[in-house]
Design an enzyme around this catalytic site. Sequence first.
Site, mmCIF file in Angstrom:
data_model
loop_
_atom_site.group_PDB
_atom_site.id
_atom_site.type_symbol
_atom_site.label_atom_id
_atom_site.label_comp_id
_atom_site.label_asym_id
_atom_site.label_seq_id
_atom_site.Cartn_x
_atom_site.Cartn_y
_atom_site.Cartn_z
ATOM 1 N N GLY A 215 1.039 -1.237 0.179
ATOM 2 C CA GLY A 215 0.180 -0.102 -0.196
ATOM 3 C C GLY A 215 -0.012 1.276 0.200
ATOM 4 O O GLY A 215 0.733 2.116 0.643
ATOM 5 N N ASP A 238 1.693 -1.388 -4.731
ATOM 6 C CA ASP A 238 -0.599 -1.165 -4.506
ATOM 7 C C ASP A 238 -1.176 -1.570 -5.430
ATOM 8 O O ASP A 238 -1.015 -2.068 -6.333
ATOM 9 C CB ASP A 238 -0.132 0.337 -4.666
ATOM 10 N N ASP A 258 -3.118 -6.694 -5.170
ATOM 11 C CA ASP A 258 -4.240 -6.978 -4.527
ATOM 12 C C ASP A 258 -3.238 -7.206 -2.803
ATOM 13 O O ASP A 258 -3.241 -8.707 -2.669
ATOM 14 C CB ASP A 258 -5.142 -7.590 -4.396
ATOM 15 N N MET A 259 -3.146 -6.712 -1.560
ATOM 16 C CA MET A 259 -2.664 -6.798 -0.309
ATOM 17 C C MET A 259 -3.494 -8.588 0.118
ATOM 18 O O MET A 259 -2.585 -9.175 1.237
ATOM 19 C CB MET A 259 -2.162 -5.794 0.211
ATOM 20 N N LYS A 272 2.236 1.435 5.513
ATOM 21 C CA LYS A 272 2.911 3.238 6.380
ATOM 22 C C LYS A 272 1.611 3.660 6.426
ATOM 23 O O LYS A 272 1.015 3.553 5.080
ATOM 24 C CB LYS A 272 3.967 4.042 5.694
ATOM 25 N N HIS A 276 -4.179 1.537 9.784
ATOM 26 C CA HIS A 276 -5.749 2.816 10.066
ATOM 27 C C HIS A 276 -6.696 2.488 9.171
ATOM 28 O O HIS A 276 -7.863 3.721 9.072
ATOM 29 C CB HIS A 276 -4.664 4.158 10.587
HETATM 30 C C1 LIG Z 1 -3.181 6.047 3.123
HETATM 31 S S1 LIG Z 1 -3.010 5.505 1.473
HETATM 32 C C2 LIG Z 1 -1.589 4.818 2.220
HETATM 33 C C3 LIG Z 1 -0.225 5.346 1.151
HETATM 34 C C4 LIG Z 1 1.734 5.106 1.584
HETATM 35 N N1 LIG Z 1 2.019 3.888 2.027
HETATM 36 C C5 LIG Z 1 1.773 6.438 2.458
HETATM 37 O O1 LIG Z 1 2.201 6.108 3.716
HETATM 38 O O2 LIG Z 1 1.248 7.253 1.748
HETATM 39 C C6 LIG Z 1 -3.114 3.339 1.338
HETATM 40 C C7 LIG Z 1 -2.628 2.960 0.299
HETATM 41 O O3 LIG Z 1 -3.110 0.954 -0.110
HETATM 42 C C8 LIG Z 1 -3.520 1.485 -1.363
HETATM 43 N N2 LIG Z 1 -4.523 0.448 -0.690
HETATM 44 C C9 LIG Z 1 -5.642 -0.141 -0.828
HETATM 45 N N3 LIG Z 1 -6.571 -1.206 -1.257
HETATM 46 C C10 LIG Z 1 -5.120 -1.994 -0.922
HETATM 47 C C11 LIG Z 1 -5.381 -3.487 -1.789
HETATM 48 N N4 LIG Z 1 -5.827 -3.869 -1.939
HETATM 49 N N5 LIG Z 1 -4.039 -3.494 -1.896
HETATM 50 C C12 LIG Z 1 -2.871 -2.814 -2.041
HETATM 51 N N6 LIG Z 1 -2.786 -1.845 -1.704
HETATM 52 C C13 LIG Z 1 -3.631 -1.048 -1.534
HETATM 53 C C14 LIG Z 1 -4.286 2.637 -2.135
HETATM 54 O O4 LIG Z 1 -4.269 2.499 -2.811
HETATM 55 C C15 LIG Z 1 -2.973 3.358 -1.072
HETATM 56 O O5 LIG Z 1 -2.539 3.974 -1.847
#
Ligand SMILES: C[S@@+](CC[C@H](N)C(=O)[O-])C[C@H]1O[C@@H](n2cnc3c(N)ncnc32)[C@H](O)[C@@H]1O
Length: 372
Positions: A215, A238, A258-259, A272, A276
């Site tokens: 992510g 991501d 997809d995580m 990071k 939350h």
């Molecule tokens: C709040 S952002 C945090 C981004 C980064 N880690 C930071 O701290 O700046 C959450 C991230 O999770 C990603 N995300 C959401 N669902 C996801 C999934 N199923 N698989 C991978 N990434 C995902 C979003 O696209 C987004 O970039």
Amino acid sequence: MSSVQEELNNTQDMLQGYVELYNYSLSYVKTMAIGCAIQLGIPSAIHRRGGAATISDIITETGVDPSKLPYLRRLMRVLTVSSILATTGTDETETESDDSTVYKLTPASRLLVSGAGAPTSCDISPMLDLLMRPTTSVATYFSLEEWFKDAGATATLFEVAHGMSPWSLTKNDALYNKTLNDGCAADSNFAMDTLLREPRAAGIFRGLGSLVDVGGGHGAAAMAIARAFPHIRCSVLDLEQVVSGAPDDGTVKFIAGDMFESIPAADCVLLKYVLHCWDDESSVKILRQCKRAIPARDAGGKVVIMNMVVGYGSSDRFVKETQVMCDMWMMRYVGVEREEHEWKRIFLEAGFSDYRITPTALGFQSVIEVFP
Ligand SMILES: C[S@@+](CC[C@H](N)C(=O)[O-])C[C@H]1O[C@@H](n2cnc3c(N)ncnc32)[C@H](O)[C@@H]1O
């Protein structure tokens, strides 16, 4: 204490409460004033004028129409009284200003300067744009009271406002996708710059051979780690719509995926500002995938989480208030800012055996190492 004195104290308490209620009810005016200052480029304008600018300088630099001068003065007064800006030769409570008043940057507005030669390496205004965004942030609270009373509804506040989750909206709304990615990258630049200068926090990454930032958005955190520790092979996982727009200079490898389904193998998974965004059930699923991706503890495997641990860090009221407000901001999704016991519960449920929390100089954020 005499009843006269008691009554006087009660009256004073009540009057203090009266002022507080006005202040809290109008706090959004401060939000709007900061947002407007960013949009007009006032901090950058002051910086371009060598860090000190009169109201006429600001009008010239920002393109504010001269007919709006009296209103601009009032905006500047809110910013000055709130310590977003300062004025030379006056303290922040001084409200008079004239053509000779010189506006200066403060520690807060120094973080809002963009462009070449900015006073810090980081301009966090894109994150403020995300936090203050009318549609995806502010308007999601408009149905708060109804949402609380609705027994049957399972939709989140964000879904009520937009008909889908934020991660679907990033696929359907290019502007929201950009605002989210730019905001996260700006915050990561600042946060990682601070963190990696702290020996205790930076030591968390020492000795790793590989790291995957899950992510990880546009990779700002992974890039900072790769620059600080060139021997660590860093990658970013991501969603497709995020990774496809990432600035790929070869420092880190971007992987679309997809995580919840799979996480590429690495010594360390970095999460990071990710967990939350999710409730406990989803967070446990993500953590289980992380555990599959890393080696055993004695082979150096760990998950590193950057997030708040509510109640940790400075006891300053500003910090505490920021933590609980962030928690309510995450409530718009299914997210939550967790206290230590809540983190511990999901770590154990996901099959991890131990964890260590390191508070950071970022005040309201901590780093948690989680061990298999
Ligand atoms: C709040 S952002 C945090 C981004 C980064 N880690 C930071 O701290 O700046 C959450 C991230 O999770 C990603 N995300 C959401 N669902 C996801 C999934 N199923 N698989 C991978 N990434 C995902 C979003 O696209 C987004 O970039």
